[in-house]
Design a protein around this motif. Structure first.
Motif, PDB file in Angstrom:
ATOM      1  N   VAL A   1     -49.253   4.364  73.948  1.00 11.75           N
ATOM      2  CA  VAL A   1     -49.242   2.914  73.760  1.00 11.75           C
ATOM      3  C   VAL A   1     -47.861   2.394  74.122  1.00 11.75           C
ATOM      4  CG1 VAL A   1     -49.489   1.046  72.096  1.00 11.75           C
ATOM      5  CG2 VAL A   1     -50.963   3.039  71.926  1.00 11.75           C
ATOM      6  N   LYS A   2     -47.829   1.493  75.088  1.00 21.17           N
ATOM      7  CA  LYS A   2     -46.559   0.889  75.478  1.00 21.17           C
ATOM      8  C   LYS A   2     -46.182  -0.180  74.465  1.00 21.17           C
ATOM      9  CE  LYS A   2     -47.852   1.735  80.253  1.00 21.17           C
ATOM     10  NZ  LYS A   2     -49.165   2.303  79.975  1.00 21.17           N
ATOM     11  N   PRO A   3     -44.893  -0.343  74.193  1.00 23.30           N
ATOM     12  CA  PRO A   3     -44.475  -1.367  73.227  1.00 23.30           C
ATOM     13  C   PRO A   3     -44.914  -2.763  73.673  1.00 23.30           C
ATOM     14  CG  PRO A   3     -42.669   0.124  73.719  1.00 23.30           C
ATOM     15  CD  PRO A   3     -43.770   0.440  74.692  1.00 23.30           C
ATOM     16  N   LEU A   4     -45.379  -3.530  72.710  1.00 22.28           N
ATOM     17  CA  LEU A   4     -45.847  -4.886  72.961  1.00 22.28           C
ATOM     18  C   LEU A   4     -45.013  -5.877  72.166  1.00 22.28           C
ATOM     19  CD1 LEU A   4     -49.658  -4.199  72.514  1.00 22.28           C
ATOM     20  CD2 LEU A   4     -48.544  -4.808  74.663  1.00 22.28           C
ATOM     21  N   LYS A   5     -44.985  -7.117  72.642  1.00 18.42           N
ATOM     22  CA  LYS A   5     -44.410  -8.226  71.889  1.00 18.42           C
ATOM     23  C   LYS A   5     -45.554  -8.842  71.097  1.00 18.42           C
ATOM     24  CE  LYS A   5     -41.541 -10.869  74.155  1.00 18.42           C
ATOM     25  NZ  LYS A   5     -40.934 -11.699  75.218  1.00 18.42           N
TER      26      LYS A   5
END
Length: 137
Positions: free
Chosen positions: A11-15
Motif C-alpha cells: 500500500v502506497k502512502p496516501l493523503k
C-alpha cells in the motif's frame, strides 16, 4: 515503508482527509492510518473540511455523515466540485446503515460506505484499492 493489505499488495502512502466531529473516534482512526504510513489531516466539521481539502488535496476522504454544520452527503458534493479533491476516493463512515442512507450517500458521490464502528481490515483493503487507483504500477 509500505504496508500490506489483506491481499498482500503493498500500500502506497496516501493523503487522507478524516472528517468526524467525534474527537476520540477521529484521533483513534488517525493513529491507525498514520501507523499504516498515511499522511492524515483531521477536520471536525464540514466547512473546515472544505477549507482543508483546498490546501491538502487529499487522495482519500473519510467522512462522517452526521456533522454539526452540514451533513457528510453535502460535504461529499462540495468536495466533488473542488479541483483539489474531485478525484479523491470518498468513503462514508456512519452509524446509519439503512438502504436509503446508502442510496443517498451514493447519489452524493461517495465511492464506499462503511457503518461504524469502522472495520479496519475492510478500511485497509479500500485504502489499498485507492492507492492502486491513484498510483498505478
Amino acid at each position: 515503508m509500505a504496508q500490506t493489505s489483506g491481499h498482500g499488495a503493498a500500500v502506497k502512502p496516501l493523503k487522507v482527509l478524516l472528517v468526524d466531529d467525534n474527537l476520540d473516534a477521529a484521533h483513534t482512526l488517525q493513529l491507525f492510518l498514520r501507523a499504516a504510513g498515511h499522511e492524515v489531516e483531521i477536520a471536525y466539521c464540514g466547512a473546515d473540511a472544505v477549507d482543508l481539502a483546498r490546501v491538502f488535496a487529499p487522495d482519500v476522504c473519510l467522512l462522517d455523515i452526521g456533522l454539526p454544520d452540514f451533513d457528510g452527503n453535502e460535504l461529499a458534493r462540495r468536495l466533488r466540485r473542488l479541483p483539489q479533491a474531485t478525484g479523491a476516493t470518498l468513503i462514508a463512515m456512519t452509524g446509519y446503515g439503512r438502504q436509503q442512507d446508502r442510496d443517498a450517500a451514493q447519489a452524493a458521490g461517495f465511492d464506499h460506505y462503511m457503518v461504524k464502528p469502522v472495520n479496519t481490515v475492510q478500511l485497509s483493503d479500500l485504502l489499498a484499492e485507492a492507492a492502486e487507483a491513484q498510483h498505478p504500477r
